[in-house]
Structure formats: structure tokens, C-alpha cells
Design an enzyme around this catalytic site. Sequence first.
Site, mmCIF file in Angstrom:
data_model
loop_
_atom_site.group_PDB
_atom_site.id
_atom_site.type_symbol
_atom_site.label_atom_id
_atom_site.label_comp_id
_atom_site.label_asym_id
_atom_site.label_seq_id
_atom_site.Cartn_x
_atom_site.Cartn_y
_atom_site.Cartn_z
ATOM 1 N N ASN A 9 61.862 45.312 58.564
ATOM 2 C CA ASN A 9 62.315 44.445 59.653
ATOM 3 C C ASN A 9 62.344 43.031 59.086
ATOM 4 O O ASN A 9 61.343 42.334 59.053
ATOM 5 C CB ASN A 9 61.356 44.555 60.841
ATOM 6 C CG ASN A 9 61.810 43.750 62.045
ATOM 7 O OD1 ASN A 9 62.692 42.898 61.953
ATOM 8 N ND2 ASN A 9 61.186 44.001 63.189
ATOM 9 N N ARG A 94 65.910 47.275 61.018
ATOM 10 C CA ARG A 94 66.310 46.626 62.253
ATOM 11 C C ARG A 94 67.520 45.744 61.969
ATOM 12 O O ARG A 94 67.508 44.907 61.070
ATOM 13 C CB ARG A 94 65.183 45.746 62.788
ATOM 14 C CG ARG A 94 65.557 45.000 64.067
ATOM 15 C CD ARG A 94 64.583 43.887 64.361
ATOM 16 N NE ARG A 94 64.943 43.146 65.571
ATOM 17 C CZ ARG A 94 64.595 41.890 65.815
ATOM 18 N NH1 ARG A 94 63.858 41.234 64.937
ATOM 19 N NH2 ARG A 94 64.954 41.291 66.923
ATOM 20 N N HIS A 182 66.875 42.836 71.813
ATOM 21 C CA HIS A 182 65.510 43.380 71.883
ATOM 22 C C HIS A 182 65.511 44.842 72.332
ATOM 23 O O HIS A 182 64.532 45.344 72.860
ATOM 24 C CB HIS A 182 64.627 42.550 72.839
ATOM 25 C CG HIS A 182 64.368 41.161 72.352
ATOM 26 N ND1 HIS A 182 64.437 40.063 73.182
ATOM 27 C CD2 HIS A 182 64.032 40.684 71.130
ATOM 28 C CE1 HIS A 182 64.165 38.963 72.485
ATOM 29 N NE2 HIS A 182 63.914 39.322 71.231
ATOM 30 N N LEU A 210 58.469 38.863 75.697
ATOM 31 C CA LEU A 210 58.235 37.427 75.585
ATOM 32 C C LEU A 210 57.600 37.103 74.244
ATOM 33 O O LEU A 210 56.438 37.429 73.993
ATOM 34 C CB LEU A 210 57.328 36.944 76.729
ATOM 35 C CG LEU A 210 57.772 37.321 78.144
ATOM 36 C CD1 LEU A 210 56.788 36.784 79.175
ATOM 37 C CD2 LEU A 210 59.193 36.816 78.421
ATOM 38 N N GLY A 211 58.364 36.491 73.374
ATOM 39 C CA GLY A 211 57.878 36.050 72.079
ATOM 40 C C GLY A 211 58.584 34.760 71.729
ATOM 41 O O GLY A 211 59.022 34.019 72.612
ATOM 42 N N GLY A 213 61.428 34.670 70.413
ATOM 43 C CA GLY A 213 62.645 35.058 71.100
ATOM 44 C C GLY A 213 62.217 35.776 72.370
ATOM 45 O O GLY A 213 61.265 36.562 72.347
ATOM 46 N N ARG A 242 65.266 28.104 71.335
ATOM 47 C CA ARG A 242 66.578 28.316 71.924
ATOM 48 C C ARG A 242 66.517 28.033 73.422
ATOM 49 O O ARG A 242 65.517 28.322 74.072
ATOM 50 C CB ARG A 242 67.032 29.754 71.678
ATOM 51 C CG ARG A 242 67.400 30.043 70.232
ATOM 52 C CD ARG A 242 67.583 31.529 69.973
ATOM 53 N NE ARG A 242 66.372 32.143 69.440
ATOM 54 C CZ ARG A 242 66.200 33.444 69.271
ATOM 55 N NH1 ARG A 242 67.149 34.295 69.626
ATOM 56 N NH2 ARG A 242 65.076 33.910 68.773
ATOM 57 N N ASP A 283 55.442 26.927 69.564
ATOM 58 C CA ASP A 283 54.378 27.933 69.567
ATOM 59 C C ASP A 283 53.606 27.874 70.880
ATOM 60 O O ASP A 283 52.965 26.865 71.186
ATOM 61 C CB ASP A 283 53.434 27.687 68.390
ATOM 62 C CG ASP A 283 52.472 28.835 68.148
ATOM 63 O OD1 ASP A 283 51.948 29.396 69.138
ATOM 64 O OD2 ASP A 283 52.215 29.161 66.981
ATOM 65 N N MET A 284 53.668 28.957 71.649
ATOM 66 C CA MET A 284 53.001 28.980 72.948
ATOM 67 C C MET A 284 51.501 28.740 72.816
ATOM 68 O O MET A 284 50.884 28.126 73.695
ATOM 69 C CB MET A 284 53.278 30.307 73.657
ATOM 70 C CG MET A 284 52.709 30.400 75.067
ATOM 71 S SD MET A 284 53.409 29.179 76.233
ATOM 72 C CE MET A 284 54.998 29.962 76.582
ATOM 73 N N GLY A 328 54.754 39.138 71.515
ATOM 74 C CA GLY A 328 53.632 38.259 71.179
ATOM 75 C C GLY A 328 53.057 37.477 72.333
ATOM 76 O O GLY A 328 51.843 37.505 72.581
ATOM 77 N N VAL A 329 53.893 36.762 73.071
ATOM 78 C CA VAL A 329 53.419 35.992 74.225
ATOM 79 C C VAL A 329 53.074 36.933 75.369
ATOM 80 O O VAL A 329 52.033 36.794 76.021
ATOM 81 C CB VAL A 329 54.479 34.960 74.658
ATOM 82 C CG1 VAL A 329 54.054 34.255 75.943
ATOM 83 C CG2 VAL A 329 54.711 33.933 73.545
ATOM 84 N N GLU A 331 52.078 39.981 75.359
ATOM 85 C CA GLU A 331 50.882 40.800 75.132
ATOM 86 C C GLU A 331 49.603 39.995 75.057
ATOM 87 O O GLU A 331 48.521 40.525 75.331
ATOM 88 C CB GLU A 331 51.055 41.596 73.826
ATOM 89 C CG GLU A 331 52.150 42.644 73.882
ATOM 90 C CD GLU A 331 52.438 43.243 72.517
ATOM 91 O OE1 GLU A 331 51.531 43.227 71.649
ATOM 92 O OE2 GLU A 331 53.571 43.710 72.300
ATOM 93 N N GLU A 379 58.507 48.091 67.564
ATOM 94 C CA GLU A 379 59.888 48.299 67.143
ATOM 95 C C GLU A 379 59.966 49.133 65.869
ATOM 96 O O GLU A 379 60.881 49.954 65.706
ATOM 97 C CB GLU A 379 60.557 46.940 66.931
ATOM 98 C CG GLU A 379 60.724 46.130 68.202
ATOM 99 C CD GLU A 379 60.981 44.662 67.937
ATOM 100 O OE1 GLU A 379 61.951 44.132 68.509
ATOM 101 O OE2 GLU A 379 60.210 44.049 67.172
#
Length: 400
Positions: A9, A94, A182, A210-211, A213, A242, A283-284, A328-329, A331, A379
Site C-alpha cells: 500500500n 492498493r 476509501h 476519518l483519517g 483523508g 484538503r 494532525d488531529m 486513524g481519527v 478509531e 485495507e
Amino acid sequence: MSETVLVLNAGSSSIKFQLYEIGEGESLRRRFKGQMGGIGSAAPRLHAVDAEDRVLVDEAMEAEAADTMEEGQAALGGWLMAHLGTPPVAVGHRVVHGGPDFAAPVLVDDAVLAALEALVPLAPLHQPFNLAPIRSIRARRPDLPQVACFDTAFHRGHPEVAERFAIPESLYRQGVRRYGFHGLSYEYIARRLPEVAPEIAQGRVVVAHLGNGASACAIADGRSMDSTMGFTALDGLPMGTRPGNLDAGVVVHLASQGMDAAALQDFLYHDCGLKGLSGFSSDMRELLASDVPSARLAIDYFCYHTAKAIAALATAMGGIDGIVFTAGVGENAAPVREAILHHCAWMGVEPDPVRNAAHGPLISTGDSWLRAYVIPTNEERMIARHTLDVLRGRAGGTAA
């Protein structure tokens, strides 16, 4: 020794990899996974763990060893060759954009590769890097089967009203339509629902991936009905860099101010979203840790617009039975999930603070009419399954 499937990936600065052993009944067991990260930076690093998450390698590399994607691939390839044992029976990749012609995973040949390269303008941040390892392996091992697995494929078959833009038919025939992305993540979640949340698996579910992207998808009875992303991966939810939904007039305005197509593309893909709103980070984790007002604005904006999208996708299905957070976000960021669910309270969902802090899987209260879950995505496992199915000639696929 058992047969294996290798999954790659590849992104713009990293290559994630997993090796799966093919077991009895063609089950898949992960042998190891890892990432070559920081490619092109001053600090590239190779990290991998085995099936029990024991560290196999965690090694900083000289910048010159992975200064380009090609060099990073070569460095990773050397490590993989030393740890694969026998070569894999196939490599799965991917590939973000399948365009109008690829509705399912496909064995790569010269014609397929050329068609996928033609789609680079539709996914400039992803497609070139997805295809680079395919070309590299074909040059070194042309006999090794490679399978391209598409993020757009799961969304094929949307109703026409969901797939079309309100533009002339001639553009639709040229491929200008809403594809959605996704899809490998959403397909994996759809296959996991019967085990994790059987009470909603055959119902109407909005999955929020939610990541960095980000997107959301309406899934009814395991099938994608609509998605927030469209022609490219710029549309829909706000993301790390984005903008998500953006009035096309803004782009026209920027063009009239002198921005050419290359500058617009760079701006929209790299300088907007959470980074644009906060002024300092995409970065959240950094935003949640900050007390800067613009960081709070970025988080609030993200949660507000994600909740709006969930409501819109519920409309696309004629109702909603569950919400799933993943990536990522989704989870890991409990405060973000809590804020989104508070916006959705009118739909009959309330976050349970203890369950949410524990990251689920169920994170809504027992009194909630609408259930909310956290389900980690995978994925790479989905790619491995598709790769094996293509290799064995199974068009419909089997359980993940």
C-alpha cells in the site's frame, strides 16, 4: 512452506506492507506487517512486527538510502527478500482510482497499467505512488502475478442520481462522475459488521472513515449506496490538508486571481482542510492538544461537517440503523467521536463516555435508539483476500 500473498500500500512518502500466509480453506494469517516511512525525508525508517506484534526491525536509515520512492522501494525490497522465505504467489496493491472501467480487482498486464496511468490526473496525490511498485516489480519479476485493488470499486453500482453531477451528458460519458473512495476500507467494515454488530449488519449504516483523508459512506445491506467523495479525493468531508466541499466559484475566483492549474492543485491538496483552518497543523492529535483558538475551530468544523454528512447519507438510505467510526481519527480520537455524536443526538444516539474512552466497539449508551460503533479497518487484509480470489479465478470473492 506455506504459500503467501504480499500486500503493498504505497503512498507519497511511505509504503505499508503485510505478508499473509494462505492456510487451510484458504484462510489468511498475517505473518508480518510494517512500513517504510519517511521516504524522501531526512529520517526514513523501516519498522515491522510479526504476527504477535513482536518487533522484527525498527531501523533508522540514511536519508540517501530512501531519497526517492524508487530508492525506498529498493531498500524495502532487500529487507523483504531476506524475510519472505519463498517468493509470494502474488502481490496485491492498493490503487486509489479505477476510473469508469475497473469495477473489480484485476490482474495487471501492460494494457491495465497503461489505463491506470491515464487516471493519474484524477488522483495526483495517490495514483503515481500506487503504480510505482507495480512497475518496479514487473521490471524485476515479470512472471509474478500482481493484482490491482481499487478504492473506487466498492462504490460502483450507485444509483444514477448519486453518481451523476448536474452537468452535460457528454462529460458523464467522458468519465466525469462521482466515484467515491476509501472503498477497500468500507468493504472490509461491511464484511466485519455481521460479526461485530450483527443487529445492524443487514440494515442502513453510515461508516465514517476519518483519517488524514476522510469520507463517509452509506451502506445498506452490505452495499455502498452513496459516498461523500466524488470525482477526486478532494470532495466531501474536510480533511487534513484538503477542503472537502467547496463552492466551485472559489476555484474560479482563485483562477481569476492568477492561480494556474498546477498552483490550484497544490493549494487544494496541501494547504486547506484542518491545516488551512488551524494555520499550523493537519494532525488531529496536535489540534486536540492545542489551546490555540484556530485549532478549536478546525476541530469544531470537522465534527460539524461530518455530522451533516451522516445525516445526508441517512437520507440517501431512507433512514439509519447504525454509525461506525473507523481509520486513524475515527478509531483513536474519542473527543472527535463524542462531538460528532452530540451533533447527531436528534437522530437518537448518545455517546457513552466510558465505552467511548475505551474505543468501543459499542460506544453509544444502552438507551440510544441509534447505535454507534468503532471498528478498526484493515485495507491490507481486504487487498490480500481480493488478490487470492483473482489468482484463484473467483470473481465474487470470499469472506475477509
